[in-house]
Structure formats: C-alpha cells, structure tokens
Write a protein that holds these residues in place. Structure first.
Motif, PDB file in Angstrom:
ATOM      1  N   LEU A  79      52.183-107.742  15.551  1.00 38.78           N
ATOM      2  CA  LEU A  79      50.867-108.371  15.465  1.00 38.78           C
ATOM      3  C   LEU A  79      50.901-109.587  14.543  1.00 38.78           C
ATOM      4  O   LEU A  79      51.720-109.671  13.628  1.00 38.78           O
ATOM      5  N   SER A  80      49.992-110.504  14.777  1.00 42.55           N
ATOM      6  CA  SER A  80      49.817-111.619  13.849  1.00 42.55           C
ATOM      7  C   SER A  80      49.111-111.111  12.600  1.00 42.55           C
ATOM      8  O   SER A  80      48.572-110.001  12.570  1.00 42.55           O
ATOM      9  N   ASP A  81      49.095-111.933  11.555  1.00 39.32           N
ATOM     10  CA  ASP A  81      48.404-111.541  10.332  1.00 39.32           C
ATOM     11  C   ASP A  81      46.939-111.218  10.604  1.00 39.32           C
ATOM     12  O   ASP A  81      46.405-110.224  10.117  1.00 39.32           O
ATOM     13  N   ARG A  82      46.274-112.056  11.381  1.00 34.65           N
ATOM     14  CA  ARG A  82      44.856-111.831  11.652  1.00 34.65           C
ATOM     15  C   ARG A  82      44.654-110.550  12.450  1.00 34.65           C
ATOM     16  O   ARG A  82      43.719-109.774  12.181  1.00 34.65           O
ATOM     17  N   GLU A  83      45.514-110.301  13.423  1.00 37.07           N
ATOM     18  CA  GLU A  83      45.411-109.077  14.210  1.00 37.07           C
ATOM     19  C   GLU A  83      45.644-107.851  13.338  1.00 37.07           C
ATOM     20  O   GLU A  83      44.972-106.822  13.491  1.00 37.07           O
ATOM     21  N   MET A  84      46.602-107.961  12.400  1.00 34.12           N
ATOM     22  CA  MET A  84      46.856-106.854  11.484  1.00 34.12           C
ATOM     23  C   MET A  84      45.643-106.575  10.611  1.00 34.12           C
ATOM     24  O   MET A  84      45.231-105.419  10.447  1.00 34.12           O
ATOM     25  N   LEU A  85      45.037-107.622  10.049  1.00 35.22           N
ATOM     26  CA  LEU A  85      43.869-107.444   9.190  1.00 35.22           C
ATOM     27  C   LEU A  85      42.695-106.855   9.978  1.00 35.22           C
ATOM     28  O   LEU A  85      41.960-105.997   9.474  1.00 35.22           O
ATOM     29  N   ASN A  86      42.528-107.308  11.203  1.00 32.13           N
ATOM     30  CA  ASN A  86      41.459-106.790  12.049  1.00 32.13           C
ATOM     31  C   ASN A  86      41.664-105.298  12.328  1.00 32.13           C
ATOM     32  O   ASN A  86      40.722-104.501  12.255  1.00 32.13           O
ATOM     33  N   LEU A  87      42.896-104.912  12.618  1.00 30.43           N
ATOM     34  CA  LEU A  87      43.201-103.506  12.883  1.00 30.43           C
ATOM     35  C   LEU A  87      42.951-102.643  11.646  1.00 30.43           C
ATOM     36  O   LEU A  87      42.352-101.565  11.729  1.00 30.43           O
ATOM     37  N   VAL A  88      43.396-103.118  10.481  1.00 27.73           N
ATOM     38  CA  VAL A  88      43.205-102.358   9.241  1.00 27.73           C
ATOM     39  C   VAL A  88      41.723-102.217   8.926  1.00 27.73           C
ATOM     40  O   VAL A  88      41.245-101.133   8.565  1.00 27.73           O
ATOM     41  N   ASN A  89      40.975-103.293   9.065  1.00 32.31           N
ATOM     42  CA  ASN A  89      39.546-103.245   8.758  1.00 32.31           C
ATOM     43  C   ASN A  89      38.836-102.224   9.648  1.00 32.31           C
ATOM     44  O   ASN A  89      38.090-101.359   9.169  1.00 32.31           O
ATOM     45  N   ARG A  90      39.078-102.295  10.945  1.00 34.24           N
ATOM     46  CA  ARG A  90      38.423-101.384  11.881  1.00 34.24           C
ATOM     47  C   ARG A  90      38.864 -99.933  11.652  1.00 34.24           C
ATOM     48  O   ARG A  90      38.039 -99.008  11.711  1.00 34.24           O
ATOM     49  N   THR A  91      40.145 -99.740  11.403  1.00 33.38           N
ATOM     50  CA  THR A  91      40.662 -98.378  11.265  1.00 33.38           C
ATOM     51  C   THR A  91      40.103 -97.693  10.027  1.00 33.38           C
ATOM     52  O   THR A  91      39.643 -96.547  10.101  1.00 33.38           O
ATOM     53  N   VAL A  92      40.138 -98.372   8.886  1.00 30.09           N
ATOM     54  CA  VAL A  92      39.625 -97.754   7.661  1.00 30.09           C
ATOM     55  C   VAL A  92      38.119 -97.526   7.775  1.00 30.09           C
ATOM     56  O   VAL A  92      37.596 -96.500   7.325  1.00 30.09           O
ATOM     57  N   ASN A  93      37.406 -98.459   8.415  1.00 28.19           N
ATOM     58  CA  ASN A  93      35.961 -98.265   8.610  1.00 28.19           C
ATOM     59  C   ASN A  93      35.660 -96.989   9.388  1.00 28.19           C
ATOM     60  O   ASN A  93      34.611 -96.351   9.181  1.00 28.19           O
ATOM     61  N   GLY A  94      36.574 -96.622  10.294  1.00 29.79           N
ATOM     62  CA  GLY A  94      36.363 -95.422  11.092  1.00 29.79           C
ATOM     63  C   GLY A  94      37.033 -94.177  10.546  1.00 29.79           C
ATOM     64  O   GLY A  94      36.889 -93.093  11.116  1.00 29.79           O
ATOM     65  N   ALA A  95      37.765 -94.329   9.419  1.00 31.25           N
ATOM     66  CA  ALA A  95      38.538 -93.197   8.898  1.00 31.25           C
ATOM     67  C   ALA A  95      37.734 -92.303   7.976  1.00 31.25           C
ATOM     68  O   ALA A  95      38.158 -91.170   7.703  1.00 31.25           O
ATOM     69  N   MET A  96      36.615 -92.803   7.463  1.00 33.81           N
ATOM     70  CA  MET A  96      35.761 -91.955   6.627  1.00 33.81           C
ATOM     71  C   MET A  96      34.306 -92.372   6.805  1.00 33.81           C
ATOM     72  O   MET A  96      34.003 -93.437   7.340  1.00 33.81           O
ATOM     73  N   THR A  97      33.432 -91.519   6.345  1.00 34.10           N
ATOM     74  CA  THR A  97      31.995 -91.730   6.474  1.00 34.10           C
ATOM     75  C   THR A  97      31.459 -92.428   5.232  1.00 34.10           C
ATOM     76  O   THR A  97      31.901 -92.136   4.117  1.00 34.10           O
ATOM     77  N   TYR A  98      30.486 -93.335   5.440  1.00 31.12           N
ATOM     78  CA  TYR A  98      29.848 -93.958   4.274  1.00 31.12           C
ATOM     79  C   TYR A  98      28.851 -92.984   3.651  1.00 31.12           C
ATOM     80  O   TYR A  98      27.968 -92.459   4.337  1.00 31.12           O
ATOM     81  N   GLU A  99      29.024 -92.747   2.358  1.00 33.20           N
ATOM     82  CA  GLU A  99      28.048 -91.991   1.581  1.00 33.20           C
ATOM     83  C   GLU A  99      28.019 -92.566   0.169  1.00 33.20           C
ATOM     84  O   GLU A  99      29.060 -92.973  -0.369  1.00 33.20           O
ATOM     85  N   GLU A 100      26.857 -92.606  -0.434  1.00 32.87           N
ATOM     86  CA  GLU A 100      26.740 -93.128  -1.785  1.00 32.87           C
ATOM     87  C   GLU A 100      27.350 -92.168  -2.792  1.00 32.87           C
ATOM     88  O   GLU A 100      27.481 -90.965  -2.548  1.00 32.87           O
ATOM     89  N   ASP A 101      27.738 -92.715  -3.937  1.00 29.52           N
ATOM     90  CA  ASP A 101      28.422 -91.926  -4.955  1.00 29.52           C
ATOM     91  C   ASP A 101      27.606 -90.733  -5.440  1.00 29.52           C
ATOM     92  O   ASP A 101      28.164 -89.682  -5.757  1.00 29.52           O
ATOM     93  N   GLU A 102      26.317 -90.895  -5.509  1.00 32.80           N
ATOM     94  CA  GLU A 102      25.478 -89.782  -5.964  1.00 32.80           C
ATOM     95  C   GLU A 102      25.643 -88.567  -5.052  1.00 32.80           C
ATOM     96  O   GLU A 102      25.691 -87.424  -5.514  1.00 32.80           O
ATOM     97  N   ALA A 103      25.733 -88.823  -3.750  1.00 34.37           N
ATOM     98  CA  ALA A 103      25.872 -87.728  -2.792  1.00 34.37           C
ATOM     99  C   ALA A 103      27.261 -87.106  -2.834  1.00 34.37           C
ATOM    100  O   ALA A 103      27.413 -85.890  -2.665  1.00 34.37           O
ATOM    101  N   VAL A 104      28.290 -87.929  -3.050  1.00 32.17           N
ATOM    102  CA  VAL A 104      29.671 -87.438  -3.005  1.00 32.17           C
ATOM    103  C   VAL A 104      30.129 -86.898  -4.353  1.00 32.17           C
ATOM    104  O   VAL A 104      30.748 -85.836  -4.440  1.00 32.17           O
TER     105      VAL A 104
END
Length: 233
Positions: free
Chosen positions: A83-108
């Motif tokens: 992959l190109s650098d941009r493709e790599m960054l795009n893949l990492v951004n999307r993957t980590v965004n989908g790897a865990m759920t957003y919750e605020e620190d108070e809840a977690v």
C-alpha cells in the motif's frame, strides 16, 4: 522506551529525513515543558505496545493478545504490504475506529480524564478520543513509522464546542488527521474547526498559537489543566 524491532516483511514507512512541520491546523508550535497532559502521554509510551499488533504478541508478555481489539488490528496490518502511505494511514484509521467502542472515561474508568494503554483498551473494548489516537500511534509504530512523524494533538473543536484529541501522521504530501469521529482521511488544512492547544511528538511537548489575525482565538482555554479531551466523541 524500548526500541521497536523491525518487521521482516517490507512495509510502507513515512520518510524520516525531513523534519515534520508541527504547526498543524495552521498554527505555530512552541516547545514547552511540564504541560499538564505530558505525563499521561509519556506513560502511554513507556512500554513498547507495538508488539501487541505483531505475530509474536503471545511471546511478548503483553495482556490482551487474543482480544478482538488486538486481533482486528493485526488482521489489518497483514494487508498493509504494497500500500501507499496514504492507503496505509486510511486503513489504520478505519480499522482502529472499528476495533473498539467509543465511551467516555467516566463510563469506562470512573474518572474524567484517563489515558488508557493498548492492553487496557483490549481489556475494556472501549475508549475515548485520545485512546483511539494512542491505539493508532502504536499501530503505526508497529509498522515502522518513525516516532518523529507522529503527533498526538489535543485541540478544541469550535463547531461542537468541546475538547478533542487526534493523531497526526506527517508525510511528504501533507499532515494527515487520524480521527475517531470520521473514517475519512483528511489533511489538517481541510479541517477549519480544529484549533490545536497542545501536542506531543516523542519526548517533546508543544503549545500552539496562531499568527496575528489568522484565527479567532478568544475562546481558547487559559487553564491548560482543564483540557480533558473526553467530552463527547
């Protein structure tokens, strides 16, 4: 921090020759010591968590190797070669965004501003904006991206009126924003509502200002200890 061992498979890496332009979002970056969040950033870097996203995770002694969080990121890393650098960054951004759920620190964590490590993220399966940024940092470090090309930025989102955190990856074609609120990869100059307050690159800390009349900064916080990027996704 322990040195990161090189991977055997050739992967795209951002060039380390030219220094990164740390004045992101059209700001001026000024080196600063003893910023309130600096100790939290250094704590997140103290151990080499890049091993969590490699094939030898189990031998590293890190907890969470068999978690959905770690497994999903490792699966993406296996697709990076070629992959190109941009493709790599795009893949990492999307993957980590989908790897865990957003919750605020108070809840977690039961506190208003907690910076989790990747092993803690794996255990909880959730985190807030700076946790997503830290996970992306370690994912890119595991791919061989130089430390000096990655910048964690605490900022004010003037549109949503809250504090936020993103990871910036500096490349020859621009400073790309890896953001948990969007899977769309943009360069910093495309996001007008983000006003950086402080940032961290490796061992260095910076505060951010703006050239005269370049932005309306009347609402920028006077007390940096009050900047807690966990108030909303």
């Amino acid at each position: 921090m322990a040195a990161i061992a090189p991977r055997e498979t050739p992967l795209p890496t951002l060039p380390s020759s030219a220094p990164a332009k740390l004045g992101v979002f059209e700001s001026v970056a000024i080196s600063a010591a003893r910023l309130p969040a600096a100790s939290k950033w250094q704590e997140a870097r103290k151990i080499d968590y890049s091993q969590m996203f490699g094939a030898d995770c189990a031998a590293s002694g890190l907890a969470g190797c068999d978690s959905r969080f770690a497994s999903k990121i490792r699966g993406a890393i296996d697709r990076v070669a070629g992959l190109s650098d941009r493709e790599m960054l795009n893949l990492v951004n999307r993957t980590v965004n989908g790897a865990m759920t957003y919750e605020e620190d108070e809840a977690v964590w039961g506190t208003s501003d907690y910076w989790a490590t990747p092993t803690e993220m794996a255990r909880k399966g959730a985190g807030d904006c700076e946790d997503f940024a830290i996970a992306k940092y370690w994912t890119l470090r595991s791919l061989g991206v130089p430390d000096e090309k990655l910048q964690l930025v605490l900022l004010q989102d003037t549109r949503r009126q809250l504090f936020h955190a993103v990871l910036i990856a500096h490349t020859g074609s621009g400073a790309y924003v890896l953001d948990n609120v969007s899977n769309r990869l943009l360069v910093d100059t495309d996001i007008a509502q983000y006003q950086p307050i402080m940032s961290f690159t490796g061992e260095r800390s910076y505060i951010h200002g703006f050239a005269s009349n370049s932005r309306a900064v009347a609402d920028m916080p006077k007390d940096l200890s009050a900047v807690a990027p966990s108030m909303g996704p």
